[in-house]
Structure formats: structure tokens, C-alpha cells
Design an enzyme around this catalytic site. Structure first.
Site, PDB file in Angstrom:
ATOM      1  N   HIS A 107      -9.176  17.215  -6.132  1.00 51.34           N
ATOM      2  CA  HIS A 107      -8.694  17.647  -7.455  1.00 51.34           C
ATOM      3  C   HIS A 107      -7.302  17.085  -7.722  1.00 51.34           C
ATOM      4  O   HIS A 107      -6.993  16.631  -8.831  1.00 51.34           O
ATOM      5  CB  HIS A 107      -8.615  19.180  -7.535  1.00 51.34           C
ATOM      6  CG  HIS A 107      -9.928  19.900  -7.440  1.00 51.34           C
ATOM      7  ND1 HIS A 107     -10.189  20.850  -6.490  1.00 51.34           N
ATOM      8  CD2 HIS A 107     -11.043  19.806  -8.187  1.00 51.34           C
ATOM      9  CE1 HIS A 107     -11.412  21.329  -6.657  1.00 51.34           C
ATOM     10  NE2 HIS A 107     -11.961  20.702  -7.683  1.00 51.34           N
ATOM     11  N   LYS A 109     -20.866  29.212 -10.655  1.00 48.12           N
ATOM     12  CA  LYS A 109     -20.705  29.530  -9.233  1.00 48.12           C
ATOM     13  C   LYS A 109     -20.227  30.975  -9.053  1.00 48.12           C
ATOM     14  O   LYS A 109     -19.739  31.589  -9.996  1.00 48.12           O
ATOM     15  CB  LYS A 109     -19.675  28.572  -8.630  1.00 48.12           C
ATOM     16  CG  LYS A 109     -20.132  27.135  -8.726  1.00 48.12           C
ATOM     17  CD  LYS A 109     -19.031  26.163  -8.404  1.00 48.12           C
ATOM     18  CE  LYS A 109     -19.545  24.736  -8.572  1.00 48.12           C
ATOM     19  NZ  LYS A 109     -18.466  23.766  -8.695  1.00 48.12           N
ATOM     20  N   ARG A 148     -17.696  12.212  -8.343  1.00 50.10           N
ATOM     21  CA  ARG A 148     -17.643  11.807  -6.926  1.00 50.10           C
ATOM     22  C   ARG A 148     -18.798  10.882  -6.557  1.00 50.10           C
ATOM     23  O   ARG A 148     -18.649   9.977  -5.779  1.00 50.10           O
ATOM     24  CB  ARG A 148     -17.677  13.040  -6.025  1.00 50.10           C
ATOM     25  CG  ARG A 148     -16.395  13.812  -6.028  1.00 50.10           C
ATOM     26  CD  ARG A 148     -16.575  15.131  -5.375  1.00 50.10           C
ATOM     27  NE  ARG A 148     -17.643  15.873  -6.036  1.00 50.10           N
ATOM     28  CZ  ARG A 148     -17.884  17.143  -5.858  1.00 50.10           C
ATOM     29  NH1 ARG A 148     -17.183  17.832  -5.015  1.00 50.10           N
ATOM     30  NH2 ARG A 148     -18.855  17.746  -6.513  1.00 50.10           N
ATOM     31  N   SER A 154     -15.117  21.556  -2.682  1.00 51.44           N
ATOM     32  CA  SER A 154     -14.652  22.901  -2.310  1.00 51.44           C
ATOM     33  C   SER A 154     -15.726  23.618  -1.493  1.00 51.44           C
ATOM     34  O   SER A 154     -15.417  24.325  -0.532  1.00 51.44           O
ATOM     35  CB  SER A 154     -14.340  23.720  -3.565  1.00 51.44           C
ATOM     36  OG  SER A 154     -13.310  23.115  -4.301  1.00 51.44           O
TER      37      SER A 154
END
Ligand code: PNS
Length: 166
Positions: A19, A43, A96, A134
């Protein structure tokens, strides 16, 4: 000249060096950046929204004088509404891998449907951080693995405290 403000939204559970790489590189192309820490996310975060925002604030210390151009805003509800409140039409998302693309492409299209002024800019993750997520960092930390390469020292401490307490 108009000031270009962008929003970098996310769950940030917790913020990683990946990040931070996106934040640094975004600051090279915008004047101001609002890091939007979302309450409403698909999430189930491990850290509560206040903890997530504090960890982002602490990581911004790494930016030196550029930290003055970044604000952390926790928000609930729709991202497009928060962007409008902040006077921003540009959303930043890091990419990513190809596997991120479908989800990101759909989200960018939906946000644009919700607010036609919104534009999403994708920044490809750096070679040195593209494997950081994460989700995996939390798993490695929970299992006692080394995470120094992936998060800042205070995020490491927060993760260790979380897993010691639980
Ligand atoms: O880091 P994440 O979890 O991939 O970020 C997802 C996030 C927070 C950007 C997304 O869940 C979001 O925008 N939440 C706010 C609510 C919203 O606007 N949902 C509609 C998205 S199309």
C-alpha cells in the site's frame, strides 16, 4: 492551477509496504491524496476501523515532508459519496496480478455507473511488493513467521499484539 486530489480507498487490514508503495507513487502524479479507510467492505476486518486508520497515519510518517499532502479519512457508505464530499473524482487502485483485474475492473465500472464523474486509475504494484497482501501477512504473523519485509515495525507490533491477545 486546480489542485488534483485523488482517493486511495481500501480496507487496509492492515496497511502493508505494498500500500505504501502505491501511496508514494501516486504522490508523484497528484497534489493531494486522501487515503480512504472503508468501514463497509466485503471483508471481515481483523482490526477495527479506528485501529486501521491509526496504523495508516503512523505509516505516513515514512513519507517525510510528502506526508503533508496526504490525509486519512475513515468512511462508511458508498465510496463515490465520500469522494464527492472530498471534492475528488479520481480513484487510485493498485493492481498486483491478473487475478486482481476482474474484481477491479468491475468495481471501477460500478463506481462510474454510480457517479459518471468518477475515474479509476490503476497503478501496477512494484516488483518488490506485488506478492504482498494483507490477508497472507495476517496468516504469516498468526503462524509466527517473519513479516519485517512486508509491513512497518508498528504494524508488526500491532499484529503481534493481536495474536498474543487472541
Ligand atoms: O482493499 P479492498 O478491500 O480491496 O477495498 C475495497 C473497497 C474498500 C475499496 C470497497 O469495498 C469499497 O469501495 N467499499 C465502500 C462501499 C462501496 O462503495 N461499495 C461499492 C463498490 S463498487
Amino acid at each position: 492551477m486546480a489542485i488534483r486530489t485523488a482517493i486511495y480507498p481500501g480496507t487496509f487490514d492492515p496497511i502493508t509496504n505494498g500500500h505504501m508503495d502505491i501511496i508514494r507513487r501516486t504522490l508523484a502524479v497528484v497534489d493531494e491524496l486522501v487515503v480512504g479507510v472503508a468501514l463497509d467492505t466485503a471483508k471481515t476486518p481483523m482490526f477495527d476501523i479506528d485501529q486501521r486508520a491509526v496504523l495508516v497515519e503512523e505509516d505516513l510518517g515514512q513519507l517525510g515532508p510528502d506526508a503533508k499532502r496526504v490525509r486519512v479519512v475513515s468512511f462508511s457508505g458508498l465510496l463515490v459519496n465520500m469522494a464527492a464530499e472530498q471534492g475528488a473524482t479520481l480513484l487510485i487502485r493498485g493492481l498486483r496480478a491478473v487475478s486482481d483485474f476482474e474484481y477491479e475492473f468491475q468495481m471501477a465500472a460500478l463506481n462510474r455507473r454510480l457517479d459518471a464523474n468518477i475515474e479509476t486509475l490503476f497503478i501496477p504494484a512494484s516488483e518488490s511488493t506485488h506478492f504482498i497482501s494483507s490477508r497472507f501477512i495476517k496468516q504469516i504473523a498468526r503462524l509466527g513467521g517473519e513479516i519485517d519485509e512486508f509491513v512497518s515495525p508498528h504494524v508488526k507490533v500491532a499484529l503481534q499484539q493481536h495474536f498474543t491477545a487472541s
